[in-house]
Design a protein around this motif. Structure first.
Motif, PDB file in Angstrom:
ATOM      1  N   GLY A  50       0.818  -1.197   0.000  1.00 16.26           N
ATOM      2  CA  GLY A  50       0.000   0.000   0.000  1.00 16.26           C
ATOM      3  C   GLY A  50       0.858   1.256   0.000  1.00 16.26           C
ATOM      4  N   LEU A  51       0.379   2.285  -0.662  1.00 14.29           N
ATOM      5  CA  LEU A  51       1.081   3.563  -0.642  1.00 14.29           C
ATOM      6  C   LEU A  51       0.787   4.273   0.670  1.00 14.29           C
ATOM      7  CD1 LEU A  51       2.726   5.751  -2.254  1.00 14.29           C
ATOM      8  CD2 LEU A  51       0.498   6.797  -2.700  1.00 14.29           C
ATOM      9  N   ASP A  52       1.835   4.673   1.366  1.00 13.38           N
ATOM     10  CA  ASP A  52       1.693   5.506   2.562  1.00 13.38           C
ATOM     11  C   ASP A  52       1.504   6.949   2.090  1.00 13.38           C
ATOM     12  OD1 ASP A  52       1.954   7.016   4.852  1.00 13.38           O
ATOM     13  OD2 ASP A  52       3.604   5.829   5.673  1.00 13.38           O
ATOM     14  N   PRO A  53       0.337   7.550   2.297  1.00 12.83           N
ATOM     15  CA  PRO A  53       0.104   8.908   1.786  1.00 12.83           C
ATOM     16  C   PRO A  53       1.069   9.946   2.337  1.00 12.83           C
ATOM     17  CG  PRO A  53      -1.946   7.895   2.521  1.00 12.83           C
ATOM     18  CD  PRO A  53      -0.835   7.014   3.004  1.00 12.83           C
ATOM     19  N   GLU A  54       1.646   9.657   3.505  1.00 14.58           N
ATOM     20  CA  GLU A  54       2.587  10.599   4.109  1.00 14.58           C
ATOM     21  C   GLU A  54       4.009  10.439   3.576  1.00 14.58           C
ATOM     22  OE1 GLU A  54       1.393  12.954   6.036  1.00 14.58           O
ATOM     23  OE2 GLU A  54      -0.570  12.035   5.703  1.00 14.58           O
ATOM     24  N   ARG A  55       4.272   9.303   2.907  1.00 12.32           N
ATOM     25  CA  ARG A  55       5.642   9.041   2.437  1.00 12.32           C
ATOM     26  C   ARG A  55       5.634   8.418   1.038  1.00 12.32           C
ATOM     27  NH1 ARG A  55       8.737   5.577   6.732  1.00 12.32           N
ATOM     28  NH2 ARG A  55       6.883   4.270   6.531  1.00 12.32           N
ATOM     29  N   PRO A  56       5.055   9.087   0.053  1.00 12.47           N
ATOM     30  CA  PRO A  56       4.991   8.507  -1.294  1.00 12.47           C
ATOM     31  C   PRO A  56       6.356   8.296  -1.931  1.00 12.47           C
ATOM     32  CG  PRO A  56       4.348  10.813  -1.331  1.00 12.47           C
ATOM     33  CD  PRO A  56       4.443  10.424   0.109  1.00 12.47           C
ATOM     34  N   GLU A  57       7.361   9.060  -1.466  1.00 10.59           N
ATOM     35  CA  GLU A  57       8.700   8.941  -2.063  1.00 10.59           C
ATOM     36  C   GLU A  57       9.332   7.575  -1.802  1.00 10.59           C
ATOM     37  OE1 GLU A  57       8.896  10.506   2.057  1.00 10.59           O
ATOM     38  OE2 GLU A  57       7.814  11.134   0.254  1.00 10.59           O
ATOM     39  N   LEU A  58       8.800   6.800  -0.842  1.00  9.75           N
ATOM     40  CA  LEU A  58       9.363   5.481  -0.550  1.00  9.75           C
ATOM     41  C   LEU A  58       9.220   4.508  -1.717  1.00  9.75           C
ATOM     42  CD1 LEU A  58       8.305   4.849   3.169  1.00  9.75           C
ATOM     43  CD2 LEU A  58      10.480   5.691   2.280  1.00  9.75           C
ATOM     44  N   LEU A  59       8.287   4.788  -2.625  1.00  6.70           N
ATOM     45  CA  LEU A  59       8.138   3.911  -3.791  1.00  6.70           C
ATOM     46  C   LEU A  59       9.395   3.900  -4.654  1.00  6.70           C
ATOM     47  CD1 LEU A  59       4.490   4.452  -5.091  1.00  6.70           C
ATOM     48  CD2 LEU A  59       5.379   2.708  -3.542  1.00  6.70           C
ATOM     49  N   ALA A  60      10.164   4.977  -4.617  1.00  7.81           N
ATOM     50  CA  ALA A  60      11.396   5.033  -5.413  1.00  7.81           C
ATOM     51  C   ALA A  60      12.419   4.024  -4.928  1.00  7.81           C
ATOM     52  CB  ALA A  60      11.983   6.439  -5.376  1.00  7.81           C
ATOM     53  N   GLU A  61      12.288   3.562  -3.673  1.00  6.48           N
ATOM     54  CA  GLU A  61      13.252   2.637  -3.083  1.00  6.48           C
ATOM     55  C   GLU A  61      12.718   1.212  -2.991  1.00  6.48           C
ATOM     56  OE1 GLU A  61      13.952   4.340   0.731  1.00  6.48           O
ATOM     57  OE2 GLU A  61      14.394   6.341  -0.088  1.00  6.48           O
ATOM     58  N   LEU A  62      11.544   0.943  -3.552  1.00 11.42           N
ATOM     59  CA  LEU A  62      10.903  -0.360  -3.388  1.00 11.42           C
ATOM     60  C   LEU A  62      11.652  -1.429  -4.176  1.00 11.42           C
ATOM     61  CD1 LEU A  62       8.467  -1.792  -2.099  1.00 11.42           C
ATOM     62  CD2 LEU A  62       7.224  -1.357  -4.228  1.00 11.42           C
ATOM     63  N   ALA A  63      12.118  -2.457  -3.473  1.00  7.32           N
ATOM     64  CA  ALA A  63      12.851  -3.549  -4.113  1.00  7.32           C
ATOM     65  C   ALA A  63      11.865  -4.559  -4.690  1.00  7.32           C
ATOM     66  CB  ALA A  63      13.764  -4.232  -3.097  1.00  7.32           C
ATOM     67  N   PRO A  64      12.157  -5.143  -5.851  1.00  7.18           N
ATOM     68  CA  PRO A  64      11.205  -6.075  -6.480  1.00  7.18           C
ATOM     69  C   PRO A  64      10.923  -7.315  -5.660  1.00  7.18           C
ATOM     70  CG  PRO A  64      13.312  -6.065  -7.644  1.00  7.18           C
ATOM     71  CD  PRO A  64      13.348  -4.925  -6.683  1.00  7.18           C
ATOM     72  N   GLU A  65      11.861  -7.735  -4.809  1.00  2.00           N
ATOM     73  CA  GLU A  65      11.570  -8.904  -3.988  1.00  2.00           C
ATOM     74  C   GLU A  65      10.547  -8.611  -2.900  1.00  2.00           C
ATOM     75  OE1 GLU A  65      15.600  -7.327  -2.437  1.00  2.00           O
ATOM     76  OE2 GLU A  65      14.556  -7.605  -4.358  1.00  2.00           O
ATOM     77  N   VAL A  66      10.314  -7.341  -2.620  1.00  2.00           N
ATOM     78  CA  VAL A  66       9.291  -6.951  -1.646  1.00  2.00           C
ATOM     79  C   VAL A  66       7.927  -6.907  -2.336  1.00  2.00           C
ATOM     80  CG1 VAL A  66       8.482  -5.134  -0.110  1.00  2.00           C
ATOM     81  CG2 VAL A  66      10.931  -5.671  -0.244  1.00  2.00           C
ATOM     82  N   ALA A  67       7.836  -6.157  -3.404  1.00  2.00           N
ATOM     83  CA  ALA A  67       6.597  -6.047  -4.171  1.00  2.00           C
ATOM     84  C   ALA A  67       6.924  -5.411  -5.513  1.00  2.00           C
ATOM     85  CB  ALA A  67       5.558  -5.211  -3.427  1.00  2.00           C
ATOM     86  N   THR A  68       6.252  -5.870  -6.556  1.00  2.00           N
ATOM     87  CA  THR A  68       6.421  -5.236  -7.862  1.00  2.00           C
ATOM     88  C   THR A  68       5.247  -4.330  -8.184  1.00  2.00           C
ATOM     89  OG1 THR A  68       5.391  -7.134  -8.956  1.00  2.00           O
ATOM     90  CG2 THR A  68       7.799  -7.130  -8.778  1.00  2.00           C
ATOM     91  N   SER A  69       4.352  -4.148  -7.213  1.00  2.00           N
ATOM     92  CA  SER A  69       3.175  -3.327  -7.456  1.00  2.00           C
ATOM     93  C   SER A  69       2.768  -2.619  -6.164  1.00  2.00           C
ATOM     94  CB  SER A  69       2.016  -4.183  -7.974  1.00  2.00           C
ATOM     95  OG  SER A  69       1.854  -5.339  -7.166  1.00  2.00           O
ATOM     96  N   ALA A  70       2.188  -1.430  -6.324  1.00  2.00           N
ATOM     97  CA  ALA A  70       1.770  -0.622  -5.182  1.00  2.00           C
ATOM     98  C   ALA A  70       0.362  -0.108  -5.419  1.00  2.00           C
ATOM     99  CB  ALA A  70       2.730   0.547  -4.971  1.00  2.00           C
ATOM    100  N   LYS A  71      -0.482  -0.240  -4.396  1.00  2.00           N
ATOM    101  CA  LYS A  71      -1.887   0.148  -4.510  1.00  2.00           C
ATOM    102  C   LYS A  71      -2.071   1.577  -3.996  1.00  2.00           C
ATOM    103  CE  LYS A  71      -6.462  -0.378  -4.768  1.00  2.00           C
ATOM    104  NZ  LYS A  71      -7.169  -1.453  -4.059  1.00  2.00           N
TER     105      LYS A  71
END
Length: 457
Positions: A130-151
């Protein structure tokens, strides 16, 4: 040709649905994988044979939009019941949504959910973070082994605690997703616009007025915003539960312009209209709402043209008690993972009776297997060919039967499709070469579905 001594199971049939089309043949399986799809029944001594006859042999289906409610909402659904419903519907892989309690907004929360699911799943699975509305910039650091998609939720409802209301934060999410390459999946309704309408005309007081109080205006405005953000920043966006003709036109135009925008159509938006909501009430109260006949016709035409990337159930069970509350308090959502494939198949055969069934079977596989496997980067899934996982569904295309409550496996125990006469039925489902659902005995396999993690990426 596969080494004969490694073949454990041969699935034979006259209608294998492969990437090259429908053909007769034999699927040779060993160690959980498809070793070969061949004309020859080269079965070694000791290997089991399963004869599908004239039933279709499909790759295991993928439902990329489920809410199995773990953790925190397991009074509505839990992973054991949800995965039973899935395999009874031919689904062997699911992608689960983050609006649980607590919501899964971090890698740590995802790993914790994986631990809760382990040993309780008949299906392989991934999680949309899930996207944290307070920290959207964290998606730039998302590793594929964690998740390849964000809601991303662009509007709120009963189980959406993390809605992105600030346009600047939404834009940051698209910028970050473009940097990391993460696939965005979006509940695209303009929550502020719907709130404005409610403040003017009030919330819906009856299901006869429900669609008019949750109008297409909110979805069209949100989809237009998504298309513009994709155009500006290049992020990949997948719009969930598309509900109106105008949305379909907008996304089709964006795709024709080369923008990486895709969309999902749900079984319920193909199966029901606002007239059904007036009749069934809360059972088809959804977000976004079920719309009119012309909208349903446009979604079916989009499916016939091959435009959606995925078909999804948006399996979102609620208890009977929750669904019998007032119009204002009853939560949106319905169960649907078990019903998805047969409901869509039933609709195709009724709408296009002159169509070659093989063409319909290939369409079902495209949107419920190979399409989601490609979109969400699921190697080994969604295809009937050598090297793929041995996930299969044996599907009888001409079977006619009526759905009743005693056939349901979701924990909530009800379905909006109860009383429907269905065409097509899942006879058996195999995951990793093992039977996990058998209709004749109404029995399930062992709970050992795997988290699709770093080693598969």
């Amino acid at each position: 040709m596969a080494e004969l001594n490694s073949v454990e199971l041969v699935v034979s049939g006259r209608k294998l649905v492969t990437p090259e089309g429908v053909r007769a043949g034999h699927v040779l399986i060993g160690d959980g994988r498809i070793l070969a799809v061949t004309d020859a029944d080269s079965r070694p001594a000791g290997a089991t044979r399963l004869d599908a006859g004239d039933a279709y042999v499909l790759p295991g289906l993928i439902d990329s939009h489920v809410h199995f409610r773990t953790p925190g909402l397991t009074h509505k659904e839990d992973w054991e019941h949800g995965s039973r419903a899935a395999v009874a519907g031919g689904v062997t892989t699911v992608l689960d949504m983050p609006n649980t309690v607590p919501p899964t907004l971090s890698p740590e929360a995802l790993w914790e959910k994986a631990g809760l699911v382990r040993g309780h799943s008949l299906v392989d699975h991934r999680f949309h973070i899930g996207l944290d509305p307070e920290r959207p910039e964290l998606l730039a650091e998302l590793a594929p082994e964690v998740a390849t998609s964000a809601k991303i939720f662009m509007a709120g409802h009963h189980t959406a605690p993390t809605v992105v209301r600030d346009p600047a934060q939404l834009e940051k999410a698209f910028i970050a997703a473009a940097q990391s390459g993460v696939q965005l999946v979006l509940h695209a309704e303009d929550g502020e616009l719907l709130a404005l309408l409610d403040s003017w005309q009030g919330a819906p007081g009856s299901y006869g007025h429900y669609e008019a109080h949750r109008p297409r205006t909110g979805t069209i405005a949100a989809v237009a915003r998504v298309v513009e953000l994709v155009r500006r920043h290049g992020a990949r966006a997948h719009i969930l539960h598309l509900s109106s003709a105008e949305e379909a036109d907008l996304v089709s135009a964006a795709q024709a312009a080369g923008l990486p925008v895709t969309f999902e159509v749900t079984g319920h938006h193909l199966s029901f209209t606002d007239a059904d909501t007036r009749r069934l009430g809360a059972r088809t109260r959804l977000s976004p709402a079920i719309r009119g006949q012309a909208d349903q016709d446009r979604l079916w035409e989009a499916l016939r043209q091959g435009l959606p990337s995925t078909l999804g159930s948006d399996h979102a069970p609620h208890t009977v008690e929750e669904k019998t509350r007032s119009v204002e308090q009853s939560p949106p959502g319905l169960p649907g993972v078990q019903e998805l494939a047969v409901a869509v198949w039933t609709g195709m055969r009724r709408r296009w009776p002159e169509e070659d069934p093989d063409t319909a079977a290939c369409r079902l596989v495209r949107h419920l297997a190979s399409g989601p496997a490609e979109l969400f980067r699921l190697p080994g899934k969604g295809r009937l060919e050598a090297g793929a996982d041995a996930d299969l569904a044996i599907f009888a295309p001409e079977a006619t039967w009526m759905l009743s409550s005693d056939q349901l496996h979701a924990k909530c125990g009800w379905s909006a499709y109860e009383g429907w006469t269905m065409t097509g039925q899942v006879l058996r489902t195999l995951r990793a070469g093992r039977v996990v659902w058998d209709l004749e005995s109404r029995s399930f396999g062992a709970y050992d579905g795997q988290l699709l993690g770093a080693e598969e990426v």
